[in-house]
Design an enzyme around this catalytic site. Structure first.
Site, PDB file in Angstrom:
ATOM      1  N   THR A 235      36.486  38.245  37.802  1.00 36.11           N
ATOM      2  CA  THR A 235      37.743  37.825  37.195  1.00 36.11           C
ATOM      3  C   THR A 235      38.175  36.507  37.787  1.00 36.11           C
ATOM      4  O   THR A 235      37.780  36.167  38.907  1.00 36.11           O
ATOM      5  CB  THR A 235      38.861  38.864  37.421  1.00 36.11           C
ATOM      6  OG1 THR A 235      39.995  38.515  36.627  1.00 36.11           O
ATOM      7  CG2 THR A 235      39.308  38.935  38.872  1.00 36.11           C
TER       8      THR A 235
ATOM      9  N   ASN B  36      41.579  36.068  37.150  1.00 33.13           N
ATOM     10  CA  ASN B  36      43.000  36.379  37.043  1.00 33.13           C
ATOM     11  C   ASN B  36      43.535  36.629  38.453  1.00 33.13           C
ATOM     12  O   ASN B  36      43.182  37.603  39.104  1.00 33.13           O
ATOM     13  CB  ASN B  36      43.159  37.627  36.156  1.00 33.13           C
ATOM     14  CG  ASN B  36      44.613  38.047  35.999  1.00 33.13           C
ATOM     15  OD1 ASN B  36      45.404  37.942  36.933  1.00 33.13           O
ATOM     16  ND2 ASN B  36      44.960  38.535  34.827  1.00 33.13           N
TER      17      ASN B  36
ATOM     18  N   LYS C  48      45.275  40.025  39.173  1.00 32.97           N
ATOM     19  CA  LYS C  48      44.352  41.157  39.326  1.00 32.97           C
ATOM     20  C   LYS C  48      43.643  41.077  40.673  1.00 32.97           C
ATOM     21  O   LYS C  48      43.473  42.075  41.363  1.00 32.97           O
ATOM     22  CB  LYS C  48      43.277  41.122  38.229  1.00 32.97           C
ATOM     23  CG  LYS C  48      43.768  41.512  36.860  1.00 32.97           C
ATOM     24  CD  LYS C  48      42.578  41.580  35.926  1.00 32.97           C
ATOM     25  CE  LYS C  48      42.962  41.953  34.521  1.00 32.97           C
ATOM     26  NZ  LYS C  48      41.803  42.007  33.618  1.00 32.97           N
TER      27      LYS C  48
ATOM     28  N   ASP D 146      38.487  45.880  32.295  1.00 32.54           N
ATOM     29  CA  ASP D 146      39.146  45.504  31.054  1.00 32.54           C
ATOM     30  C   ASP D 146      40.283  46.488  30.860  1.00 32.54           C
ATOM     31  O   ASP D 146      40.126  47.687  31.101  1.00 32.54           O
ATOM     32  CB  ASP D 146      38.171  45.526  29.876  1.00 32.54           C
ATOM     33  CG  ASP D 146      38.660  44.626  28.744  1.00 32.54           C
ATOM     34  OD1 ASP D 146      39.268  43.577  29.031  1.00 32.54           O
ATOM     35  OD2 ASP D 146      38.460  44.969  27.575  1.00 32.54           O
TER      36      ASP D 146
ATOM     37  N   GLY E 206      51.511  39.999  32.762  1.00 36.34           N
ATOM     38  CA  GLY E 206      51.247  40.631  31.463  1.00 36.34           C
ATOM     39  C   GLY E 206      52.458  41.379  30.929  1.00 36.34           C
ATOM     40  O   GLY E 206      53.575  40.849  30.893  1.00 36.34           O
ATOM     41  N   TYR E 207      52.236  42.621  30.546  1.00 32.96           N
ATOM     42  CA  TYR E 207      53.292  43.436  29.930  1.00 32.96           C
ATOM     43  C   TYR E 207      54.173  44.144  30.967  1.00 32.96           C
ATOM     44  O   TYR E 207      55.012  44.969  30.597  1.00 32.96           O
ATOM     45  CB  TYR E 207      52.655  44.494  29.015  1.00 32.96           C
ATOM     46  CG  TYR E 207      51.907  43.931  27.819  1.00 32.96           C
ATOM     47  CD1 TYR E 207      52.551  43.722  26.606  1.00 32.96           C
ATOM     48  CD2 TYR E 207      50.554  43.620  27.899  1.00 32.96           C
ATOM     49  CE1 TYR E 207      51.863  43.216  25.509  1.00 32.96           C
ATOM     50  CE2 TYR E 207      49.853  43.118  26.807  1.00 32.96           C
ATOM     51  CZ  TYR E 207      50.517  42.915  25.612  1.00 32.96           C
ATOM     52  OH  TYR E 207      49.842  42.415  24.526  1.00 32.96           O
TER      53      TYR E 207
ATOM     54  N   LYS F 255      53.013  49.885  42.840  1.00 25.09           N
ATOM     55  CA  LYS F 255      52.284  49.681  41.563  1.00 25.09           C
ATOM     56  C   LYS F 255      50.821  50.097  41.723  1.00 25.09           C
ATOM     57  O   LYS F 255      50.286  50.817  40.896  1.00 25.09           O
ATOM     58  CB  LYS F 255      52.376  48.215  41.090  1.00 25.09           C
ATOM     59  CG  LYS F 255      51.676  48.031  39.734  1.00 25.09           C
ATOM     60  CD  LYS F 255      51.615  46.627  39.180  1.00 25.09           C
ATOM     61  CE  LYS F 255      50.724  46.593  37.926  1.00 25.09           C
ATOM     62  NZ  LYS F 255      50.355  45.261  37.472  1.00 25.09           N
TER      63      LYS F 255
ATOM     64  N   HIS G 118      47.252  52.148  36.329  1.00 27.09           N
ATOM     65  CA  HIS G 118      45.928  52.233  35.693  1.00 27.09           C
ATOM     66  C   HIS G 118      44.845  51.592  36.561  1.00 27.09           C
ATOM     67  O   HIS G 118      43.837  52.198  36.862  1.00 27.09           O
ATOM     68  CB  HIS G 118      46.023  51.533  34.325  1.00 27.09           C
ATOM     69  CG  HIS G 118      46.722  50.192  34.385  1.00 27.09           C
ATOM     70  ND1 HIS G 118      47.988  50.039  34.891  1.00 27.09           N
ATOM     71  CD2 HIS G 118      46.315  48.945  34.072  1.00 27.09           C
ATOM     72  CE1 HIS G 118      48.327  48.759  34.851  1.00 27.09           C
ATOM     73  NE2 HIS G 118      47.324  48.082  34.369  1.00 27.09           N
TER      74      HIS G 118
HETATM   75  P1  IMP Z   1      42.517  41.989  30.359  1.00 29.66           P
HETATM   76  O1  IMP Z   1      42.036  43.186  31.079  1.00 29.66           O
HETATM   77  O2  IMP Z   1      42.611  40.808  31.293  1.00 29.66           O
HETATM   78  O3  IMP Z   1      41.731  41.695  29.103  1.00 29.66           O
HETATM   79  O4  IMP Z   1      44.010  42.279  29.968  1.00 29.66           O
HETATM   80  C1  IMP Z   1      44.442  42.551  28.661  1.00 29.66           C
HETATM   81  C2  IMP Z   1      45.916  42.287  28.540  1.00 29.66           C
HETATM   82  O5  IMP Z   1      46.637  43.291  29.250  1.00 29.66           O
HETATM   83  C3  IMP Z   1      46.408  40.944  29.054  1.00 29.66           C
HETATM   84  O6  IMP Z   1      47.429  40.494  28.199  1.00 29.66           O
HETATM   85  C4  IMP Z   1      46.970  41.265  30.409  1.00 29.66           C
HETATM   86  O7  IMP Z   1      48.009  40.378  30.741  1.00 29.66           O
HETATM   87  C5  IMP Z   1      47.474  42.687  30.212  1.00 29.66           C
HETATM   88  N1  IMP Z   1      47.384  43.431  31.458  1.00 29.66           N
HETATM   89  C6  IMP Z   1      46.259  43.765  32.148  1.00 29.66           C
HETATM   90  N2  IMP Z   1      46.575  44.429  33.257  1.00 29.66           N
HETATM   91  C7  IMP Z   1      47.933  44.518  33.274  1.00 29.66           C
HETATM   92  C8  IMP Z   1      48.866  45.075  34.193  1.00 29.66           C
HETATM   93  O8  IMP Z   1      48.530  45.621  35.258  1.00 29.66           O
HETATM   94  N3  IMP Z   1      50.162  44.988  33.854  1.00 29.66           N
HETATM   95  C9  IMP Z   1      50.584  44.374  32.702  1.00 29.66           C
HETATM   96  N4  IMP Z   1      49.764  43.824  31.831  1.00 29.66           N
HETATM   97  C10 IMP Z   1      48.445  43.891  32.117  1.00 29.66           C
END
Ligand code: IMP
Length: 191
Positions: A8, A10, A13, A69, A150-151, A172, A177
Site C-alpha cells: 500500500t 496509503n 493504512k 482491500d 475515508g468514510y 479503532k 475491520h
Molecule cells: P481500499 O481498500 O483502499 O480500496 O479502500 C476502499 C475505500 O474504503 C476507500 O474510499 C477508503 O478510503 C475506504 N476505507 C478503507 N478503509 C477504511 C477505514 O478504515 N475507514 C474508512 N474508510 C476506509
C-alpha cells in the site's frame, strides 16, 4: 526482525498496521521498496483485488507481502458501495465526495445499517493465505470527527457513541475491520 511488505501507499493504512505489527515485524511500504506505480485492482470482489495486489508485488520482488482491500457495505443499498467504495463518486477517489454521495443516497432511508469488510491476502513463500475482518455499525446523518480517513466520519460502530473519526487509533484497531483481519494475520505469522 522478519521483513514483510504491506502493498500500500496509503499512509493512514500503513500507520494503523504499523501500530499493530510494528514491534514484531519490520513493515515496509511500497515506497520503502521503491515501487511507485499504481497496482491494478480491477476485479469485482475484495478477495480478488487483495490477491491481485499482493501477487503483483510478490512476483516482482519475491519478498513476503500482504495487501488489503476494503469495502463499505450498506444494507439498504444492496451492499454498495462495496468493492467500488474508493471510486463511489468518481475516478477522483475523493473521500469527501464519496461521503456526500453516500449521505444523499441514504437521505430518505430509515435503515442505515452498514459494515466495513476487509480482506487481506498474504503471500508467504509463494503461497497465498486470506484473512477477513468485519465491523458492523451504521451511517450517521452528518460528519463527526477529524481523525481517521475515508468514510470514518460517518461510520458509527455498533455499541459505541463515537465515529471511527473520533476514536483513538488503539480503539479503532481493536474493533475495526482492518484491525480484526490484521489480528488473524498476526496469529498466523506467530504460529
Ligand atoms: P481500499 O481498500 O483502499 O480500496 O479502500 C476502499 C475505500 O474504503 C476507500 O474510499 C477508503 O478510503 C475506504 N476505507 C478503507 N478503509 C477504511 C477505514 O478504515 N475507514 C474508512 N474508510 C476506509
Amino acid at each position: 526482525m522478519r521483513k514483510i511488505v504491506f502493498a500500500t501507499n496509503n499512509k493512514h493504512k500503513l500507520f494503523e498496521v504499523q501500530q499493530i505489527l510494528g514491534t514484531k515485524y519490520s513493515i515496509k511500504s511500497l515506497k520503502d521498496i521503491g515501487f511507485t506505480e499504481d497496482i491494478p485492482e480491477d476485479f469485482q470482489t475484495l478477495e480478488e483485488n487483495a490477491s491481485q495486489k499482493a501477487w503483483h508485488i510478490y512476483n516482482k520482488f519475491k519478498i513476503d507481502c500482504f495487501a488489503d482491500d476494503t469495502g463499505l457495505e450498506v444494507n439498504t443499498l444492496n451492499g454498495e458501495p462495496g468493492v467500488l467504495s474508493a471510486r463511489y463518486a468518481g475516478e477522483q477517489k475523493s473521500s469527501h465526495d464519496n461521503i456526500m454521495k453516500l449521505l444523499e443516497q441514504l437521505k430518505d432511508k430509515p435503515n442505515r445499517d452498514a459494515q466495513f469488510r476487509t480482506v487481506i491476502a498474504l503471500i508467504a513463500s509463494g503461497k497465498e493465505y486470506r484473512f477477513e475482518g468485519i465491523v458492523r455499525g451504521s451511517i450517521i446523518q452528518h460528519l463527526k470527527g477529524t481523525d481517521g480517513f475515508g468514510y470514518d466520519p460517518v461510520f458509527l460502530p455498533k455499541g459505541y457513541q463515537e465515529t471511527f473519526a473520533e476514536m483513538d487509533i488503539e480503539l479503532k484497531n481493536r474493533i475495526s475491520h482492518r484491525g480484526l483481519a490484521m489480528s488473524k494475520l498476526v496469529d498466523f505469522l506467530d504460529r
